[in-house]
Design an enzyme around this catalytic site. Structure first.
Site, short mmCIF file in Angstrom:
data_model
loop_
_atom_site.label_atom_id
_atom_site.label_comp_id
_atom_site.label_asym_id
_atom_site.label_seq_id
_atom_site.Cartn_x
_atom_site.Cartn_y
_atom_site.Cartn_z
N LYS A 12 77.14 -6.48 65.04
CA LYS A 12 76.06 -7.19 65.73
C LYS A 12 76.66 -7.81 66.99
CE LYS A 12 71.78 -8.33 64.34
NZ LYS A 12 70.89 -7.31 63.79
N THR A 59 73.62 -5.04 59.66
CA THR A 59 73.98 -5.88 60.82
C THR A 59 73.25 -7.22 60.75
OG1 THR A 59 72.30 -5.07 62.37
CG2 THR A 59 74.35 -3.80 62.21
N ARG A 178 94.01 -16.87 106.78
CA ARG A 178 92.69 -16.50 106.28
C ARG A 178 92.37 -17.36 105.06
NH1 ARG A 178 93.28 -10.77 102.79
NH2 ARG A 178 94.76 -11.63 101.31
N GLN A 230 97.60 -9.21 95.65
CA GLN A 230 98.50 -8.53 94.72
C GLN A 230 99.73 -9.40 94.41
OE1 GLN A 230 96.76 -7.06 97.14
NE2 GLN A 230 96.37 -4.90 96.73
N HIS A 258 85.50 -12.08 99.85
CA HIS A 258 85.77 -12.21 101.28
C HIS A 258 84.94 -13.32 101.94
CE1 HIS A 258 87.97 -8.55 100.77
NE2 HIS A 258 86.89 -7.87 100.42
O1 LIG Z 1 95.20 -9.35 99.64
C1 LIG Z 1 94.63 -8.29 99.98
N1 LIG Z 1 94.92 -7.12 99.34
C2 LIG Z 1 94.33 -5.92 99.66
O2 LIG Z 1 94.63 -4.88 99.04
C3 LIG Z 1 93.40 -5.95 100.72
N2 LIG Z 1 92.64 -4.99 101.31
C4 LIG Z 1 91.90 -5.60 102.27
O3 LIG Z 1 91.06 -5.02 103.01
N3 LIG Z 1 92.18 -6.92 102.33
C5 LIG Z 1 93.11 -7.18 101.38
N4 LIG Z 1 93.72 -8.31 101.00
#
Ligand SMILES: O=c1[nH]c(=O)c2[nH]c(=O)[nH]c2[nH]1
Length: 301
Positions: A12, A59, A178, A230, A258
């Site tokens: 469930k 269930t 940014r 990353q 963004h």
């Molecule tokens: O930190 C980021 N990683 C990306 O892989 C990526 N790609 C992107 O257009 N902006 C960013 N910024």
């Protein structure tokens, strides 16, 4: 039928339960709201192949059991501990059930404060959610994954993105200044062999959340520079493994949400709005998707 293999589970999904615990002495109430999904791995193949339902746990019974067990838990417990209670019940009570997979999402109700005082029975909704996935086998063996969803984090500087591949489709300028915004979803696995003490899962959840936040932002004064989502994601995962020894692996999903610089040029006037790291267009779609799993060698996620 020869030459085919049937794999199945049933259960469930989205069983919602709220539970209050009242302390008669202090007058304080505890409250949780859970969304529970259960899948049973059971010997009921003839229901599929022979129209024989005699081995099926309905269930509807699975749903009722969530309320029965919530009632039986006389003290507040974590989502992980409640999932273990349910999994143990299904795998031990029904001879047909070999395993149970329990997923729970806890709604973030937080105690309200009035004039700085914790309210006895008042709660407000917070933001990020505590999640779990517990697998219980008939042998009693346990796998516990804990998680956090919807942890929205944003910093207004100390973020950039440079040195990436440039080709005929690339428009993105390189930058060392940014906004960085994300909604972290994390899942982590534990190494313990035996059932941990009560409060264990709540404490580990707070530990992991604290490391994720501290590493994302860096020190209160000055912060820490992020060369990419990353890199920040990797450091967050690495710090969790370094600081919370019981965690064997962690998966992080960190969408890059963004905030676009606003520039409004003009044909007739010099410029309407010139971007000076100040005015942004927040967007949800599209967003970057960045995810990774970091494991201690010999553990799996
Ligand atoms: O930190 C980021 N990683 C990306 O892989 C990526 N790609 C992107 O257009 N902006 C960013 N910024």
């Amino acid at each position: 039928m020869d030459g085919v293999k049937l794999e199945q589970k049933h259960g469930k999904a989205r069983v919602r339960v709220g539970r209050v615990w009242r302390d008669a002495k202090t007058g304080t109430h505890q409250f949780v709201e859970w969304n529970v999904s259960i899948s049973l791995l059971s010997d009921c193949l003839s229901a599929y192949t022979n129209s024989d339902n005699s081995d099926i746990v309905a269930t509807d019974t699975i749903k009722n059991t969530v309320y029965v067990k919530a009632k039986e838990c006389r003290q507040q417990l974590s989502v992980e501990d409640f999932a273990i209670v349910l999994g143990k019940h299904f795998t031990s009570f029904y001879q047909q059930v070999n395993g149970a997979i329990i997923n729970i999402v806890e709604k973030p109700w937080e105690r309200i404060h009035v004039d700085g005082q914790p309210h006895e029975h008042g709660f407000k909704l917070g933001s990020e959610k505590h999640t779990t996935e517990v697998v219980v086998k008939k042998s009693g063996a346990l796998q516990v994954i804990s998680g956090i969803e919807g942890l929205s984090l944003l910093k207004t500087t100390q973020s950039g993105f440079e040195g990436f591949i440039r080709d005929k489709n690339t428009m993105l300028p390189e930058t060392r200044e940014r906004m960085l915004a994300t909604e972290v979803a994390a899942k982590w696995r534990y190494a313990f062999e035996t059932l941990p003490a009560s409060n264990y899962f709540m404490e580990r959840y707070m530990d992991v959340k604290k490391v994720l936040i501290n590493t994302f932002f860096g020190p209160a004064k000055g912060g820490v520079y992020s060369p990419s989502v990353q890199s920040t994601l990797y450091h967050m995962a690495k710090d969790v493994l370094a600081r919370v020894p019981d965690v064997t692996s962690i998966q992080l999903k960190m969408p890059n949400i963004h905030f676009l610089p606003v520039n409004l040029p003009s044909k007739d006037y010099p410029v309407i709005v010139k971007f000076e790291d100040d005015v942004y267009l927040p967007t949800d779609e599209p967003h970057g998707t960045i995810e990774a799993t970091l494991s201690r060698i010999q553990s799996k996620m």
